[in-house]
Scaffold this motif. Structure first.
Motif, PDB file in Angstrom:
ATOM      1  N   GLY A 297       0.813  -1.277   0.134  1.00 27.42           N
ATOM      2  CA  GLY A 297       0.113   0.048  -0.018  1.00 27.42           C
ATOM      3  C   GLY A 297       0.884   1.284  -0.010  1.00 27.42           C
ATOM      4  O   GLY A 297       0.279   2.285  -0.053  1.00 27.42           O
ATOM      5  N   GLY A 298       2.246   0.836   0.089  1.00 22.00           N
ATOM      6  CA  GLY A 298       3.103   2.323  -0.059  1.00 22.00           C
ATOM      7  C   GLY A 298       3.253   2.803   0.993  1.00 22.00           C
ATOM      8  O   GLY A 298       3.931   3.976   1.139  1.00 22.00           O
ATOM      9  N   ALA A 299       3.119   2.315   2.361  1.00 26.80           N
ATOM     10  CA  ALA A 299       3.354   3.044   3.579  1.00 26.80           C
ATOM     11  C   ALA A 299       3.868   1.874   4.494  1.00 26.80           C
ATOM     12  O   ALA A 299       3.493   0.812   4.506  1.00 26.80           O
ATOM     13  CB  ALA A 299       1.984   3.722   4.128  1.00 26.80           C
ATOM     14  N   GLN A 300       4.466   2.509   5.635  1.00 30.15           N
ATOM     15  CA  GLN A 300       4.844   1.524   6.767  1.00 30.15           C
ATOM     16  C   GLN A 300       3.743   1.341   7.849  1.00 30.15           C
ATOM     17  O   GLN A 300       2.642   2.139   7.669  1.00 30.15           O
ATOM     18  CB  GLN A 300       5.979   2.239   7.505  1.00 30.15           C
ATOM     19  CG  GLN A 300       7.427   2.124   7.002  1.00 30.15           C
ATOM     20  CD  GLN A 300       7.871   1.024   6.713  1.00 30.15           C
ATOM     21  OE1 GLN A 300       7.951   0.064   7.660  1.00 30.15           O
ATOM     22  NE2 GLN A 300       8.308   0.515   5.687  1.00 30.15           N
ATOM     23  N   PRO A 301       3.610   0.321   8.266  1.00 24.61           N
ATOM     24  CA  PRO A 301       2.409  -0.032   9.238  1.00 24.61           C
ATOM     25  C   PRO A 301       2.213   1.005  10.134  1.00 24.61           C
ATOM     26  O   PRO A 301       1.061   1.195  10.488  1.00 24.61           O
ATOM     27  CB  PRO A 301       3.147  -1.291   9.955  1.00 24.61           C
ATOM     28  CG  PRO A 301       4.132  -2.073   9.262  1.00 24.61           C
ATOM     29  CD  PRO A 301       4.642  -0.803   8.281  1.00 24.61           C
ATOM     30  N   GLY A 302       3.283   1.673  10.635  1.00 26.20           N
ATOM     31  CA  GLY A 302       2.935   2.958  11.583  1.00 26.20           C
ATOM     32  C   GLY A 302       2.636   4.130  10.658  1.00 26.20           C
ATOM     33  O   GLY A 302       2.214   5.037  11.467  1.00 26.20           O
ATOM     34  N   GLY A 303       2.422   3.980   9.325  1.00 31.54           N
ATOM     35  CA  GLY A 303       2.181   5.235   8.692  1.00 31.54           C
ATOM     36  C   GLY A 303       3.176   6.253   8.093  1.00 31.54           C
ATOM     37  O   GLY A 303       2.766   7.180   7.805  1.00 31.54           O
ATOM     38  N   SER A 304       4.526   5.791   8.239  1.00 29.85           N
ATOM     39  CA  SER A 304       5.582   6.574   7.849  1.00 29.85           C
ATOM     40  C   SER A 304       6.201   5.942   6.745  1.00 29.85           C
ATOM     41  O   SER A 304       6.368   4.721   6.571  1.00 29.85           O
ATOM     42  CB  SER A 304       6.456   7.017   8.861  1.00 29.85           C
ATOM     43  OG  SER A 304       7.517   7.680   8.205  1.00 29.85           O
ATOM     44  N   THR A 305       6.854   6.984   5.769  1.00 35.95           N
ATOM     45  CA  THR A 305       7.638   6.330   4.634  1.00 35.95           C
ATOM     46  C   THR A 305       9.199   6.461   4.761  1.00 35.95           C
ATOM     47  O   THR A 305       9.605   5.951   3.756  1.00 35.95           O
ATOM     48  CB  THR A 305       6.965   7.001   3.234  1.00 35.95           C
ATOM     49  OG1 THR A 305       7.010   8.348   3.339  1.00 35.95           O
ATOM     50  CG2 THR A 305       5.428   6.168   3.289  1.00 35.95           C
ATOM     51  N   GLY A 306       9.547   7.316   5.496  1.00 34.74           N
ATOM     52  CA  GLY A 306      10.933   7.890   5.685  1.00 34.74           C
ATOM     53  C   GLY A 306      11.773   7.438   6.910  1.00 34.74           C
ATOM     54  O   GLY A 306      12.889   8.233   6.940  1.00 34.74           O
ATOM     55  N   ARG A 307      11.170   6.773   7.762  1.00 38.42           N
ATOM     56  CA  ARG A 307      11.744   6.761   9.105  1.00 38.42           C
ATOM     57  C   ARG A 307      12.914   5.856   8.884  1.00 38.42           C
ATOM     58  O   ARG A 307      12.975   4.958   8.161  1.00 38.42           O
ATOM     59  CB  ARG A 307      10.867   6.419  10.157  1.00 38.42           C
ATOM     60  CG  ARG A 307       9.353   7.153  10.338  1.00 38.42           C
ATOM     61  CD  ARG A 307      10.039   8.463  10.842  1.00 38.42           C
ATOM     62  NE  ARG A 307       8.536   9.119  11.183  1.00 38.42           N
ATOM     63  CZ  ARG A 307       8.775  10.656  11.459  1.00 38.42           C
ATOM     64  NH1 ARG A 307       9.861  11.209  11.873  1.00 38.42           N
ATOM     65  NH2 ARG A 307       7.729  11.170  11.723  1.00 38.42           N
ATOM     66  N   SER A 308      13.899   5.929   9.859  1.00 35.91           N
ATOM     67  CA  SER A 308      15.288   4.900   9.984  1.00 35.91           C
ATOM     68  C   SER A 308      15.525   5.292  11.336  1.00 35.91           C
ATOM     69  O   SER A 308      15.115   5.976  12.199  1.00 35.91           O
ATOM     70  CB  SER A 308      16.155   5.295   8.922  1.00 35.91           C
ATOM     71  OG  SER A 308      16.644   6.766   8.753  1.00 35.91           O
ATOM     72  N   GLY A 309      16.451   4.185  11.762  1.00 36.32           N
ATOM     73  CA  GLY A 309      17.238   4.167  13.016  1.00 36.32           C
ATOM     74  C   GLY A 309      17.737   3.198  13.348  1.00 36.32           C
ATOM     75  O   GLY A 309      18.058   2.277  12.615  1.00 36.32           O
TER      76      GLY A 309
END
Length: 932
Positions: free
Chosen positions: A788-800
């Motif tokens: 669906g083009g998104a992370q399960p949490g609703g973000s597409t550009g997080r990292s860490g």
């Protein structure tokens, strides 16, 4: 009293309101006396606030004493004596006070002048300057007051005479029986009158690194240079003799004292010979060395022998050098590492310099063990009367006291000690004095009896112990069996190890050693230095065997075992078994006969059979601190619930003598979001109880929850689970289902290592992964898009990065996950201790019997909540920090649980209800707090 410029308490920065409140409350507690228990969240400048308030009180107290010197002499009532007698007595007391105050001021003035002269000489010569004769004279006087420990005495003749026990047994003083000879200072001569000491502040914490932080905080304040600060370290941290650096613990203490003993004997021999030449003395020494194993050979492992005569080179003939170190220490605060470096530069022992500085120190920073043991305090010369005690990081004080006075010993260690004692007694039986031979035989008898108690399936011992257990706590009685599924006390599961709890006196009776005075036996071992002599004798035997049987296989392992096995743990066990019967129990762990006993550390590792003396009443040992000190301050970041301190430490204090207070955090409420996740992504309830948390479905639900949270949280995500065992179960399950790979794709995954030595490397890698992800450097883990083009949490550009840690492990104690290292802390379940552990059951039963029904269960709950509070407190570390706390268990919504959370967290906990609403709250929080 005159205040310093700036803030009334000398705080170096404009303080926050919570810091003002803490300093005022601590000052009031010190001034009025009593006990103060304060909770100030980590990151609020707690240590600096404690130091400023205590130093301000100390200087104000000294000013009051100075004012009293010039005030009219107080009238003293002497029971009906004539007025002129009372006036004369009062005048004499006033004169003594005035003289002591004048001498104190003069000593401080001269010391500051000497340090200024040292600095000037160093600048002029580009190195260490010389010390004048005035300083040499003062150093000689300081040496008389205890600059070095007394050397041992006693003639030893014959080839192996140095191993022979010589003890008169003249002293029956119970206090003397408890002293550790390796800590003894010189006592002043009978005709020397020691000047009365001023009030001191004894500041204690758990580790040397925390004590270093205390000294560093003093350096930030205006009290630097105004207050004499001494950080008291162990020989392990302060010994600069490279010949001894490989030794540890009691072996290092003995080696240090042996060097001093050697120097003392050489001085006496030189005086007796009336000026005999060095060559003659060397000849005598060489002659002795040809027929016996010398002490230097015994004390220096690995073939490293002392080549120089005259004892430790950092003490011999170095009074002026010692004085130089001591002067600098009392004028300018030095951390333990800095003090060791100064000792190396001056070629003077920093350990004994610190010990000699104690009487004139105003602030003494010392580890828990040095303060909480009355015998160690006496040996160090620490006097609490009229002084104040500050215990920082006091959340684990109760457990620390119990642990300090509990002793564990393995069956293997008892077997080794029994064999060594038997050989020793056989070799020296004819040469020992009758009284000393009897003491050695009694010790051997006790050691053999304790070893028999750990033999499997010995009918006499097993039957008596089982009967003892039934007397201690009948099956099904008390909170020991309150936990669901808990086995009856003393129950044995076929094919597994047998564990039993027994009363101390009952065990001693069953082993037929109840007629032996264990404290006198301990005093004999210490006064005669039996541990040192037995170790030397055993090593000499090994050397003889090595010379005769060098080709025998397995010999190297055998000699290594003998070298490690010492008598010191047995001596500690003797004292532990002398506890009051109601305050201690013995836990026996007996391996099944079919199980081989693995080779374990001689000091009592948990492999094979072992016994442990459990201390159950911390008030017994804390009572001396309460009775002696003027005031006691306990402070920590996670002190609540306060009930444990009242119940287990302060029950004997009258009402009103204990004050408690909890302070808010310095961060604004909007910077913290604690969220209760009562349900997982699938809608099922989350309850990570001891009996259900290993269910595969629940572990899968937790993995999905973490995947959603990882996608919504920037940078660092720290997860706390109840135990290493459960952490291994989770990772194994997630690796088999592919969840671990999904988590690693969102955030680089790390696991807390079991070995403490590996913690720093893991933390460094975790921090580096966060930095690389933010900067886009090679090695950063970019998040792939979910369906669906998104992370399960609703973000597409997080990292860490993601770090799984263990409650009670190194990551939950003293590690700061500030800023990007911990934008979210996840607490998985309520980490209740294993209800089947006999030691825990016995502690609960003890509380029930001494404090009333329900006290054991309250202790069990508080034990869990203290662990929770310590873990979730890792998140917020300073005013500008912000973070979320995920409480992953529906039980966190209960008022009884939330009530036990820190006040600054409990008041902000939200319980949205559904999983989707919880995730919406987290996403909204980070929208309000974009990364700086």
């Amino acid at each position: 009293a005159k205040r310093s410029r700036g803030h009334p308490f000398g705080f170096p920065f404009p303080p926050y309101g919570v810091q003002e409140s803490l300093m005022a409350d601590v000052y009031r507690c010190l001034d009025e006396g009593g006990v103060g228990v304060f909770e100030s969240p980590t990151g609020t400048g707690k240590s600096l606030s404690l130091i400023c308030s205590t130093m301000r009180w100390l200087l104000d107290q000294e000013q009051k004493d100075a004012d009293a010197v010039t005030s009219p002499a107080p009238s003293l009532s002497s029971g009906g004596d004539p007025s002129w007698v009372e006036e004369q007595t009062a005048a004499s007391v006033q004169q003594q006070r005035s003289q002591a105050h004048t001498e104190l001021i003069e000593r401080r003035r001269l010391r500051a002048a000497r340090v200024a002269a040292y600095d000037a000489a160093d600048r002029a010569t580009g190195g260490a300057g010389s010390v004048g004769e005035g300083a040499r004279g003062w150093a000689t006087h300081a040496g008389k007051r205890g600059l070095v420990a007394k050397a041992g005495t006693g003639a030893r003749g014959g080839p192996e005479g140095e191993f022979l026990v010589e003890w008169s047994g003249a002293s029956d003083d119970p206090a003397e029986a408890l002293l550790d000879p390796s800590l003894l200072l010189d006592r002043p001569d009978d005709d020397e009158v020691e000047a009365p000491r001023r009030p001191q502040v004894f500041y204690t914490s758990r580790t040397h690194s925390q004590l270093a932080q205390v000294v560093g905080e003093v350096k930030k304040t205006g009290y630097k240079g105004k207050v004499a600060v001494v950080a008291l370290g162990s020989r392990k941290n302060l010994c600069i003799n490279e010949e001894l650096r490989g030794l540890e613990g009691a072996r290092l203490n003995e080696a240090c004292l042996d060097l001093q003993d050697k120097a003392s004997k050489e001085r006496k021999a030189a005086a007796t010979d009336g000026g005999s030449s060095d060559a003659e003395q060397s000849s005598k020494t060489d002659s002795n060395d040809s027929t016996t194993v010398t002490k230097s050979k015994r004390r220096n492992e690995g073939g490293r022998h002392q080549k120089k005569r005259g004892g430790c080179p950092h003490l011999a003939g170095g009074e002026a050098r010692q004085a130089r170190v001591l002067d600098r220490l009392l004028v300018s605060p030095l951390e333990i590492e800095e003090l060791a470096g100064l000792g190396r530069r001056e070629n003077a022992c920093p350990y004994y310099a610190a010990r000699a500085a104690l009487p004139e120190a105003q602030l003494v920073a010392l580890p828990y063990a040095s303060l909480l043991s009355s015998s160690t305090r006496q040996a160090l010369g620490l006097r609490l009367a009229g002084s104040v005690v500050v215990i920082d990081e006091a959340h684990n004080l109760i457990d620390t006291i119990n642990e300090m006075h509990s002793v564990t010993l393995s069956a293997r260690h008892l077997s080794e000690t029994s064999a060594q004692l038997a050989q020793y007694e056989e070799r020296y039986r004819a040469r020992l004095k009758p009284a000393n031979r009897q003491m050695v035989q009694q010790l051997l008898f006790v050691v053999r009896a304790l070893r028999r108690a750990l033999l499997p399936h010995v009918p006499a011992v097993a039957g008596s112990v089982a009967g003892i257990q039934a007397q201690v706590r009948p099956p099904g009685a008390g909170p020991a069996s309150a936990a669901a599924g808990a086995p009856a006390a003393g129950a044995t599961i076929p094919g597994t190890a047998d564990e039993r709890i027994v009363a101390v006196n009952s065990l001693l009776c069953s082993l037929n050693v109840d007629h032996i005075n264990l404290l006198r036996l301990k005093a004999f071992c210490e006064a005669s230095e039996l541990a040192k002599k037995l170790q030397g004798f055993s090593e000499a035997q090994v050397q003889v065997q090595t010379a005769s049987h060098t080709s025998q296989p397995g010999h190297a392992q055998r000699s290594d075992g003998v070298a490690r096995c010492t008598l010191h743990p047995v001596i500690a066990l003797l004292e532990a078994l002398a506890h009051a019967d109601g305050d201690a129990r013995v836990l026996l762990h007996i391996d099944a006969p079919a199980q081989p006993q693995p080779k374990v550390a001689a000091s009592g590792g948990r492999g094979g059979s072992w016994l442990r003396v459990l201390h159950l009443n911390p008030a017994t040992y804390f009572a001396s601190v309460l009775s002696e000190a003027r005031a006691i301050v306990l402070c920590g970041g996670t002190m609540q619930p306060f009930d444990d301190f009242h119940q287990q430490l302060f029950r004997a204090l009258p009402p009103g003598r204990v004050r408690t207070s909890a302070y808010d955090h310095i961060v604004p409420p909007k910077s913290l979001l604690p969220v209760v996740f009562g349900h997982g992504p699938g809608g099922g309830p989350l309850t990570f109880s001891f009996g259900t948390r290993a269910a595969p479905a629940l572990m899968d639900e937790l993995g999905k929850l973490l995947l959603h949270v990882a996608g919504a949280v920037p940078d660092g995500l720290v997860i706390f689970v109840p135990s290493f065992q459960y952490e291994a179960q989770l990772v194994a399950r997630w690796e088999s289902t592919g969840m671990w790979a999904q988590l690693d794709a969102v955030k680089k995954t790390f696991r807390e290592p079991r070995a403490a030595s590996d913690v720093e490397a893991v933390l460094a890698a975790y921090s580096d992964a966060i930095d690389r992800a933010r900067t886009g450097l090679p090695g950063a883990q970019q998040q792939p898009e979910a369906a669906g083009g998104a992370q399960p949490g609703g973000s597409t550009g997080r990292s860490g990065a993601l770090l799984i840690s263990v409650v009670g492990g190194k990551m939950s104690e003293g590690i700061n996950f500030s800023d990007r290292l911990g934008r979210c802390v996840v607490m998985v379940g309520l980490p209740y201790a294993n209800p089947h552990e006999l030691a825990l059951q016995e502690q609960m039963a003890h509380l029930e019997s001494t404090q009333g029904k329900g006290a054991g269960r309250e202790y069990y709950t508080n034990l869990c909540m203290k662990a929770v509070n310590q873990s979730i407190g890792r998140a917020i570390r300073h005013k500008s920090d912000f973070a979320t706390i995920v409480l992953a268990d529906q039980r966190f919504a209960k008022p009884a649980v939330r009530f036990r959370l820190p006040a600054w967290i409990a008041g902000q906990v939200v319980d949205p209800g559904s999983f989707d609403l919880c995730m919406a709250a987290i996403r909204g929080f980070f929208l309000l707090h974009p990364d700086p």
